[in-house]
Design an enzyme around this catalytic site. Sequence first.
Site, mmCIF file in Angstrom:
data_model
loop_
_atom_site.group_PDB
_atom_site.id
_atom_site.type_symbol
_atom_site.label_atom_id
_atom_site.label_comp_id
_atom_site.label_asym_id
_atom_site.label_seq_id
_atom_site.Cartn_x
_atom_site.Cartn_y
_atom_site.Cartn_z
ATOM 1 N N LYS A 13 1.062 -1.047 0.231
ATOM 2 C CA LYS A 13 0.284 0.126 0.054
ATOM 3 C C LYS A 13 0.546 1.583 -0.075
ATOM 4 O O LYS A 13 0.806 2.103 -0.727
ATOM 5 C CB LYS A 13 -0.309 -0.031 1.152
ATOM 6 C CG LYS A 13 -1.957 -1.070 1.239
ATOM 7 C CD LYS A 13 -2.374 -1.804 1.987
ATOM 8 C CE LYS A 13 -2.234 -0.669 3.849
ATOM 9 N NZ LYS A 13 -1.517 -2.521 3.792
ATOM 10 N N ARG A 88 -9.444 0.424 9.221
ATOM 11 C CA ARG A 88 -8.838 -0.431 9.620
ATOM 12 C C ARG A 88 -9.941 -1.784 10.531
ATOM 13 O O ARG A 88 -10.093 -2.351 10.292
ATOM 14 C CB ARG A 88 -7.898 -0.637 10.325
ATOM 15 C CG ARG A 88 -6.605 -1.073 9.642
ATOM 16 C CD ARG A 88 -5.145 -0.299 10.659
ATOM 17 N NE ARG A 88 -4.494 -1.282 10.555
ATOM 18 C CZ ARG A 88 -3.209 -0.748 9.728
ATOM 19 N NH1 ARG A 88 -3.816 0.214 9.355
ATOM 20 N NH2 ARG A 88 -2.685 -1.414 9.791
ATOM 21 N N ARG A 122 11.655 -6.253 4.570
ATOM 22 C CA ARG A 122 11.474 -3.847 4.361
ATOM 23 C C ARG A 122 12.618 -3.924 5.399
ATOM 24 O O ARG A 122 12.932 -4.308 6.359
ATOM 25 C CB ARG A 122 10.690 -3.984 4.860
ATOM 26 C CG ARG A 122 9.716 -2.820 5.039
ATOM 27 C CD ARG A 122 8.492 -2.214 5.114
ATOM 28 N NE ARG A 122 8.048 -2.850 6.028
ATOM 29 C CZ ARG A 122 6.826 -2.415 6.558
ATOM 30 N NH1 ARG A 122 5.680 -2.099 5.647
ATOM 31 N NH2 ARG A 122 6.180 -3.051 7.406
ATOM 32 N N ARG A 155 11.318 -2.094 10.954
ATOM 33 C CA ARG A 155 10.400 -1.814 11.830
ATOM 34 C C ARG A 155 9.773 -2.369 13.111
ATOM 35 O O ARG A 155 10.308 -3.940 12.851
ATOM 36 C CB ARG A 155 8.987 -1.386 11.036
ATOM 37 C CG ARG A 155 8.918 0.009 10.623
ATOM 38 C CD ARG A 155 7.907 0.019 9.666
ATOM 39 N NE ARG A 155 6.531 -0.588 10.195
ATOM 40 C CZ ARG A 155 5.400 -0.728 9.094
ATOM 41 N NH1 ARG A 155 5.319 0.013 8.130
ATOM 42 N NH2 ARG A 155 4.163 -1.704 9.853
ATOM 43 N N ARG A 166 -0.433 -8.992 13.950
ATOM 44 C CA ARG A 166 -0.850 -8.437 12.920
ATOM 45 C C ARG A 166 -1.353 -9.132 11.652
ATOM 46 O O ARG A 166 -2.712 -8.687 11.167
ATOM 47 C CB ARG A 166 0.194 -7.601 11.206
ATOM 48 C CG ARG A 166 0.548 -6.167 11.944
ATOM 49 C CD ARG A 166 2.398 -6.061 11.895
ATOM 50 N NE ARG A 166 2.042 -4.781 10.641
ATOM 51 C CZ ARG A 166 3.130 -5.017 10.430
ATOM 52 N NH1 ARG A 166 4.672 -5.487 10.126
ATOM 53 N NH2 ARG A 166 2.720 -3.996 8.844
HETATM 54 P P1 AP5 Z 1 4.538 -1.602 1.981
HETATM 55 O O1 AP5 Z 1 4.990 -0.963 1.303
HETATM 56 O O2 AP5 Z 1 5.695 -1.319 2.352
HETATM 57 O O3 AP5 Z 1 3.098 -2.253 2.467
HETATM 58 P P2 AP5 Z 1 2.480 -1.372 3.320
HETATM 59 O O4 AP5 Z 1 1.032 -2.506 2.676
HETATM 60 O O5 AP5 Z 1 2.434 -0.333 3.111
HETATM 61 O O6 AP5 Z 1 2.738 -2.180 4.401
HETATM 62 P P3 AP5 Z 1 2.469 -1.759 5.841
HETATM 63 O O7 AP5 Z 1 3.218 -2.759 6.753
HETATM 64 O O8 AP5 Z 1 3.301 -0.663 6.055
HETATM 65 O O9 AP5 Z 1 1.563 -1.952 6.130
HETATM 66 P P4 AP5 Z 1 0.321 -2.029 7.578
HETATM 67 O O10 AP5 Z 1 -0.794 -2.523 7.211
HETATM 68 O O11 AP5 Z 1 0.883 -3.585 8.425
HETATM 69 O O12 AP5 Z 1 1.354 -0.620 8.861
HETATM 70 P P5 AP5 Z 1 1.185 0.704 8.935
HETATM 71 O O13 AP5 Z 1 2.151 1.299 8.844
HETATM 72 O O14 AP5 Z 1 -0.282 0.987 8.620
HETATM 73 O O15 AP5 Z 1 6.030 -2.638 1.218
HETATM 74 C C1 AP5 Z 1 6.454 -3.803 1.974
HETATM 75 C C2 AP5 Z 1 7.016 -4.645 1.748
HETATM 76 O O16 AP5 Z 1 7.445 -4.985 -0.008
HETATM 77 C C3 AP5 Z 1 8.710 -3.412 1.495
HETATM 78 O O17 AP5 Z 1 9.948 -3.609 1.626
HETATM 79 C C4 AP5 Z 1 8.552 -3.269 -0.529
HETATM 80 O O18 AP5 Z 1 9.560 -2.558 0.044
HETATM 81 C C5 AP5 Z 1 8.096 -4.591 -0.774
HETATM 82 N N1 AP5 Z 1 7.180 -4.342 -1.746
HETATM 83 C C6 AP5 Z 1 6.501 -3.700 -2.346
HETATM 84 N N2 AP5 Z 1 5.629 -3.645 -3.851
HETATM 85 C C7 AP5 Z 1 7.077 -4.579 -4.146
HETATM 86 C C8 AP5 Z 1 6.703 -5.693 -5.205
HETATM 87 N N3 AP5 Z 1 5.969 -5.595 -5.980
HETATM 88 N N4 AP5 Z 1 7.165 -6.349 -5.318
HETATM 89 C C9 AP5 Z 1 8.257 -7.187 -4.103
HETATM 90 N N5 AP5 Z 1 8.606 -6.277 -3.154
HETATM 91 C C10 AP5 Z 1 7.181 -5.243 -2.744
HETATM 92 O O19 AP5 Z 1 0.528 0.323 10.682
HETATM 93 C C11 AP5 Z 1 1.563 0.168 11.291
HETATM 94 C C12 AP5 Z 1 0.849 -0.185 12.778
HETATM 95 O O20 AP5 Z 1 -0.190 1.519 12.840
HETATM 96 C C13 AP5 Z 1 -0.266 -0.648 12.338
HETATM 97 O O21 AP5 Z 1 -0.212 -2.072 12.997
HETATM 98 C C14 AP5 Z 1 -1.409 -0.178 13.786
HETATM 99 O O22 AP5 Z 1 -1.155 -0.849 15.526
HETATM 100 C C15 AP5 Z 1 -0.739 0.962 13.225
HETATM 101 N N6 AP5 Z 1 -2.052 1.165 12.854
HETATM 102 C C16 AP5 Z 1 -2.496 2.283 11.599
HETATM 103 N N7 AP5 Z 1 -3.367 2.506 10.781
HETATM 104 C C17 AP5 Z 1 -4.601 2.139 11.824
HETATM 105 C C18 AP5 Z 1 -5.430 2.750 12.017
HETATM 106 N N8 AP5 Z 1 -6.424 2.902 10.748
HETATM 107 N N9 AP5 Z 1 -6.589 1.643 13.098
HETATM 108 C C19 AP5 Z 1 -5.469 1.338 14.500
HETATM 109 N N10 AP5 Z 1 -3.842 0.973 14.189
HETATM 110 C C20 AP5 Z 1 -3.846 1.648 12.660
#
Ligand code: AP5
Length: 210
Positions: A13, A88, A122, A155, A166
């Site tokens: 994402k 979420r 990552r 991270r 997660r």
């Molecule tokens: P990346 O683009 O980083 O993936 P992502 O989907 O953004 O993953 P996140 O882990 O950031 O999402 P998340 O939803 O768990 O965490 P968030 O920060 O929102 O890509 C992942 C890896 O793959 C990278 O290394 C990239 O290089 C690689 N990659 C990408 N595309 C590729 C491809 N095509 N081919 C190969 N490799 C590829 O949330 C973190 C925490 O915040 C949550 O756990 C929670 O505690 C809190 N939080 C956030 N939002 C909320 C909410 N709405 N409500 C409650 N708590 C929340």
Amino acid sequence: MKAVFLGPPGAGKGTVAAKAKDYYKVPHISTGDLFRYNIKNETELGKQVKEILASGGLVPDNITIEMVRRRIAEPDCKNGFILDGFPRTIPQAEALAEMTELDHVLNLAISTEEVVERLSGRRMCPSTGRIYHIKFNPPKVDGVDDETGEALIQRDDDKEEAIKHRLDVYNAQTEPLIDYYRKKGLIREVKTDNSKKPEEVFELVVKALA
Ligand code: AP5
């Protein structure tokens, strides 16, 4: 354009949104990045959520909803936004529906095995949040950011135990949003896997949102 990017942790994402914000000329709002910014700067909010993020759990809805409500009221969101990681939960989606009307909800679909490989490899620039992968998207020089030259970090929630938690949280609380938005006719689906480069995934996303 007002869009939500849905998908399991590690679906890509943030990687897609980093390209989409320039293409659609709207801000990329990642709730995860906002929380990490507050943790890094040791704000009151950061202190409240630090342990929750490290464990891979969800921040309570009231805190998250209020943070998003304030962010999308800022002037740079007047022509739209990309919300990455919000909503979420169903209560978050209902709160968002009261704040604004969406154009698209992108669902980035990927297998669990590939998610684990992505998250464990990552790496991130601590100041800009720029995302890399040791195998799929490595920096030009091993271990340092391409532009700032800072040492890349892993991270806390990309450690094995937190990844598992997660994924469980995603399956229980976030996946039901796919049906919720499908019933509203807003879901645009893109299937991704590790054989598709981020540029290819981005092209599929642009087609899906056209
Ligand atoms: P990346 O683009 O980083 O993936 P992502 O989907 O953004 O993953 P996140 O882990 O950031 O999402 P998340 O939803 O768990 O965490 P968030 O920060 O929102 O890509 C992942 C890896 O793959 C990278 O290394 C990239 O290089 C690689 N990659 C990408 N595309 C590729 C491809 N095509 N081919 C190969 N490799 C590829 O949330 C973190 C925490 O915040 C949550 O756990 C929670 O505690 C809190 N939080 C956030 N939002 C909320 C909410 N709405 N409500 C409650 N708590 C929340």
